[in-house]
Each structure stands twice: as structure tokens, then as C-alpha cells.
Design an enzyme around this catalytic site. Structure first.
Site, PDB file in Angstrom:
ATOM      1  N   LYS A  22      60.109 -29.666 -20.966  1.00 13.00           N
ATOM      2  CA  LYS A  22      58.301 -29.636 -21.043  1.00 13.00           C
ATOM      3  C   LYS A  22      57.765 -29.444 -21.952  1.00 13.00           C
ATOM      4  O   LYS A  22      56.342 -29.888 -22.680  1.00 13.00           O
ATOM      5  CB  LYS A  22      57.644 -28.542 -20.274  1.00 13.00           C
ATOM      6  N   ASN A  23      58.389 -28.432 -23.028  1.00  7.08           N
ATOM      7  CA  ASN A  23      57.658 -27.796 -24.663  1.00  7.08           C
ATOM      8  C   ASN A  23      57.737 -28.602 -24.998  1.00  7.08           C
ATOM      9  O   ASN A  23      56.896 -28.488 -26.207  1.00  7.08           O
ATOM     10  CB  ASN A  23      57.620 -26.098 -24.959  1.00  7.08           C
ATOM     11  N   ARG A  93      47.759 -23.101 -21.035  1.00  4.95           N
ATOM     12  CA  ARG A  93      47.649 -22.283 -22.112  1.00  4.95           C
ATOM     13  C   ARG A  93      47.844 -23.435 -23.379  1.00  4.95           C
ATOM     14  O   ARG A  93      47.111 -23.956 -23.856  1.00  4.95           O
ATOM     15  CB  ARG A  93      48.545 -21.955 -22.236  1.00  4.95           C
ATOM     16  N   CYS A 117      50.444 -18.838 -17.574  1.00  4.79           N
ATOM     17  CA  CYS A 117      51.012 -18.036 -17.443  1.00  4.79           C
ATOM     18  C   CYS A 117      49.763 -16.548 -17.820  1.00  4.79           C
ATOM     19  O   CYS A 117      49.599 -16.649 -18.933  1.00  4.79           O
ATOM     20  CB  CYS A 117      52.287 -17.377 -18.069  1.00  4.79           C
ATOM     21  N   ASP A 306      61.503 -17.296 -23.427  1.00  2.76           N
ATOM     22  CA  ASP A 306      61.201 -17.944 -21.811  1.00  2.76           C
ATOM     23  C   ASP A 306      62.894 -17.905 -21.817  1.00  2.76           C
ATOM     24  O   ASP A 306      62.934 -18.592 -19.990  1.00  2.76           O
ATOM     25  CB  ASP A 306      61.575 -19.697 -22.356  1.00  2.76           C
ATOM     26  N   ILE A 328      57.929 -10.746 -28.319  1.00  2.00           N
ATOM     27  CA  ILE A 328      57.108 -12.031 -28.428  1.00  2.00           C
ATOM     28  C   ILE A 328      55.410 -11.860 -27.991  1.00  2.00           C
ATOM     29  O   ILE A 328      54.287 -12.290 -28.660  1.00  2.00           O
ATOM     30  CB  ILE A 328      57.334 -13.047 -27.722  1.00  2.00           C
TER      31      ILE A 328
END
Length: 419
Positions: A22-23, A93, A117, A306, A328
């Protein structure tokens, strides 16, 4: 609205194939704006965030075809509407990543301030300041970012803090800028390396991928390409935790274990046996109760934020005491109250959770709050005694492709039902 119903206490066994990252997919899709022709992506995950990105690009004038084999043809070479509207941006985002490519190619952009999120402020000021350093004129008004530029000019960018999306945005913006741009304190995540590899294939001149200093020499144009998205290391890590928390044995296929070293080290500490091959990872917990492990999130190559929620669920049933420290994001512990309702012994102290492992959790009615917190609740439900019901699972669909179907292949008793 859908919910998941899980009958827990079953050890997971079998094989599962991870989807594309996804990223990686999201920034590469936004990078298609830079190209003068169509791009074909293979190994593209079927996720709601990908669908949102495609709707956003289509609203701007792009055309795409999504094939059943997870390949995606997209032509964003001639956008006619340089506005990213709130109704699409509000849920994701990563939509801020349209800003750099639009400025670089069209010298203007109007982007709604993004959503996604609810796990902290995630300020966009790093993006805006860096784009101003490249020569953009920016104002924020009525919830929108208005950006214009006569032409972006290469310069030195010094990030005050490490940011994945800011690094990606400036890399993309700099590919068509005049001159050389050097980014200092750049993020080093594998997904950034994947984006850079795609941009280089498109004709960009970039060096320093995977390091804290990235140099981009601007070119006149970028071309369309065919590119395979890298495997999703967070999805793979989540399934490995699922095997660990249930005492099972699984093999993950379509995975790059080299990008998962920090995760694998912690899984080894739990007592799991792990075997890595070229494109697969096998984890065997042999029915053992995992040992508690201390976690501290940080930027790559350290332990990823994550995976924090998933390891919190794992520690909840592990043998011993542990601490989980989040460095983070300032608000990434919304899964703690839900896990506590299942019988977990968790105490939140600032940015650290102190966990005393219990022998078992009990199924409960739970509410998902964000993407990775949702995954932690699924993991807890798989390990719990009894039935767990998880509401608002649309959060899961943002980052996990067909999660209940893949878990069923491993023997889980899990169903998605409509309210």
C-alpha cells in the site's frame, strides 16, 4: 457497514501470499501525474486507499483500467482539473502526495488538507516549507492548500524531522525541477526506494535511495513505464504475528524479508522459529506461548510504527512483562481500551504501554479506530477464547486486501457480515 465475527483459539497453519505494498502503490500512483504517457503497475493491492487515489486522479482527468490479475493501467498524463477536492481527500492522508507532482508538471495545485487515520497531527508544514524552498508560492485558506510556481528550482532541502510522505513529495517535485535538489535527513523506508526505482525507470535522475541524503537532478520530462510494486512488509508482518499469537505455523509468499529485519528480530525473541528464503518466510511457533518482547518504534531500518499495535496484541498474551514505546505518533494507542476489554493487562504511561501478559484473552464486542489498531483487534480475536465482534472494519480495508479470506485459508473461523 460491515463487521467481523471471529471464533478464536485456533492455531493458524498454511500458506498465504501478501499483496503489493500500500505504502508503495499510493506514491507511485501520484507519480503517474509526472509522466507524459500511461503507466502499468503490476502487483497492485485491492485496497480502499488505492480506490480513493484512483477516484481522486480520475476526478482530475486521469483514466485507468484495473485488471483482475492486480495489474493497473493508468494515464494521468493530461490532467484537466488541478484540484483535489475535500470529499475525496478527507479519508486519506496520502492525498497530500498529489501536491508535489502537480506543482512540478503544471506549476499550480489546489489540495484540500488531508484526512486519514486519527493517530496524531501529522503536520504538512514539512511539505509546504520544502516546496517553498523549491520556489513555490503557497497559502493555506479555508481548508485548502493553494500552490503556484513559475518553475521549481533545485536547492538543498533540510528536513527538521524525518517524514516519509514529505520525502516522497519533494522527490517527485524535484524530478522536473530545474537543476539539482539534495534532500538531507530523508526517510529511508523501502517504499521510498520503490518509488525512486519507478521514477528512475520513468527517466528521473536520482541517487542515494535508501540513505538519508537523496540527490535529484531535474529532467525535462518523464515517460510512462511498466513497473511491479514491491510486496507489503506490514501485511506480511501482521500475518506472522497472527501465527505467533495463535501458536501456529505459516509460510508467507511474495515477500522481501530483507526489508523486515526489525520485525523478524522481535519475532525471534518471542521464541518463534523462522526460516527465510528468496521470496518467502516460514514461521513456526510450535504451539508455544510467546515470550514478551520490548518494542520501541522508530524510523527505518528500526521497528516500524505500523507494527506497534500488532505487537501490543501479541504482548497481551505473552509470557512476562514488556514495554511498548511509540516515538513516531503521539496518539497511536487507541487500541489499548479495546484490548483491555478482552482482559489484557495494559497501562498507558505517556508514550509507553506497560504490559503484563495474561494467559488468555476473552472474546468481546470491539470498535475499530484506525487501520493498524483494527489489525491488532483481529489478532487478539484470533487468540481469544470465545467470539469477538469487531465493528467499523472499513479501517482494515484501507490497508489489508481480503483479510478475512486470507485468514480463512490459514484455518481461522472469521466472517464478514453486514449490520
Amino acid at each position: 457497514m460491515y463487521k467481523l465475527i471471529i471464533n478464536g483459539g485456533i492455531a493458524l497453519n498454511g500458506h498465504v501470499k501478501t499483496a503489493g505494498s500500500k505504502n508503495s502503490s499510493l506514491p507511485i500512483l501520484f507519480a503517474s501525474i509526472l509522466a507524459n504517457g500511461p503507466i502499468t503497475l503490476t502487483n497492485t493491492p485491492h485496497l480502499s486507499d488505492v480506490s480513493t487515489t484512483l477516484r481522486l486522479l480520475m476526478d482530475m482527468g486521469a483514466e485507468f483500467i484495473l485488471e483482475s490479475d492486480n495489474s493497473l493501467f493508468i494515464d494521468s498524463s493530461n490532467l484537466t482539473n488541478l484540484v483535489a477536492q475535500y470529499n475525496l481527500v478527507k479519508t486519506m492522508r496520502a492525498s497530500i502526495l498529489a501536491l508535489g507532482p502537480m506543482l512540478a508538471k503544471y506549476c499550480k495545485a489546489k489540495i484540500s488538507l488531508p484526512g486519514g487515520c486519527a493517530i496524531g497531527s501529522r503536520p504538512v508544514n514539512l511539505h509546504l516549507k520544502a516546496l517553498e524552498d523549491l520556489g513555490a508560492f503557497i497559502k493555506v485558506e479555508n481548508g485548502y492548500i493553494y500552490a503556484t510556481a513559475k518553475k521549481l528550482i533545485g536547492t538543498e532541502i533540510h528536513f527538521d524531522q524525518i517524514s516519509v510522505t514529505a520525502t516522497e513529495n519533494i522527490i517527485m517535485a524535484a524530478t522536473l525541477a530545474t537543476g539539482i535538489t539534495t534532500i538531507y535527513n530523508a526517510a529511508q523506508e523501502p517504499e521510498i526506494v520503490d518509488l525512486i526505482n519507478c521514477l528512475i525507470k520513468m527517466g528521473a535522475k536520482i541517487s542515494g535511495a535508501g540513505t538519508s541524503i537523496i540527490t535529484i537532478e531535474g529532467v525535462d520530462e518523464l515517460s510512462g513505464v511498466t513497473y511491479a510494486v514491491c510486496p507489503d512488509r506490514i501485511e506480511a508482518g501482521t500475518y506472522l504475528v497472527a501465527a505467533t499469537i495463535t501458536g501456529g505455523k505459516i509460510t508467507i509468499k511474495n515477500v522481501c524479508y530483507q526489508s523486515m529485519r526489525a520485525i523478524l528480530v522481535k519475532l525471534l525473541e518471542t521464541g518463534a522459529d523462522i526460516k527465510t528464503e528468496k521470496n518467502s518466510i516460514t514461521l513456526d511457533m510450535k504451539g508455544k506461548r510467546p515470550k514478551a518482547v520490548n518494542i520501541k518504534t522508530s524510523t527505518y531500518p528500526n521497528f516500524p510504527t505500523d507494527m506497534q499495535a500488532q505487537f501490543t496484541a501479541l504482548n497481551a498474551i505473552a509470557d512476562g512483562y514488556s514495554t511498548i514505546t511509540e516515538t513516531i505518533f503521539e496518539n497511536r494507542f487507541m487500541h489499548i481500551p479495546e484490548l483491555s476489554r478482552m482482559g489484557a493487562s495494559l497501562v498507558l504511561e505517556g508514550n509507553t504501554v506497560v504490559c503484563k501478559g495474561v494467559k488468555s484473552l476473552t472474546g468481546a464486542y470491539l470498535m475499530a479506530t484506525d487501520l493498524r489498531a483494527s489489525a491488532s483487534l483481529v489478532l487478539a480475536g484470533l487468540a481469544a477464547i470465545g467470539t469477538t465482534t469487531i465493528e467499523r472494519v472499513y479501517h482494515l480495508d484501507r490497508g489489508y486486501e481480503m483479510i478475512e479470506e486470507k485468514l480463512k485459508l490459514l484455518g481461522a473461523q472469521i466472517e464478514r457480515v453486514q449490520d
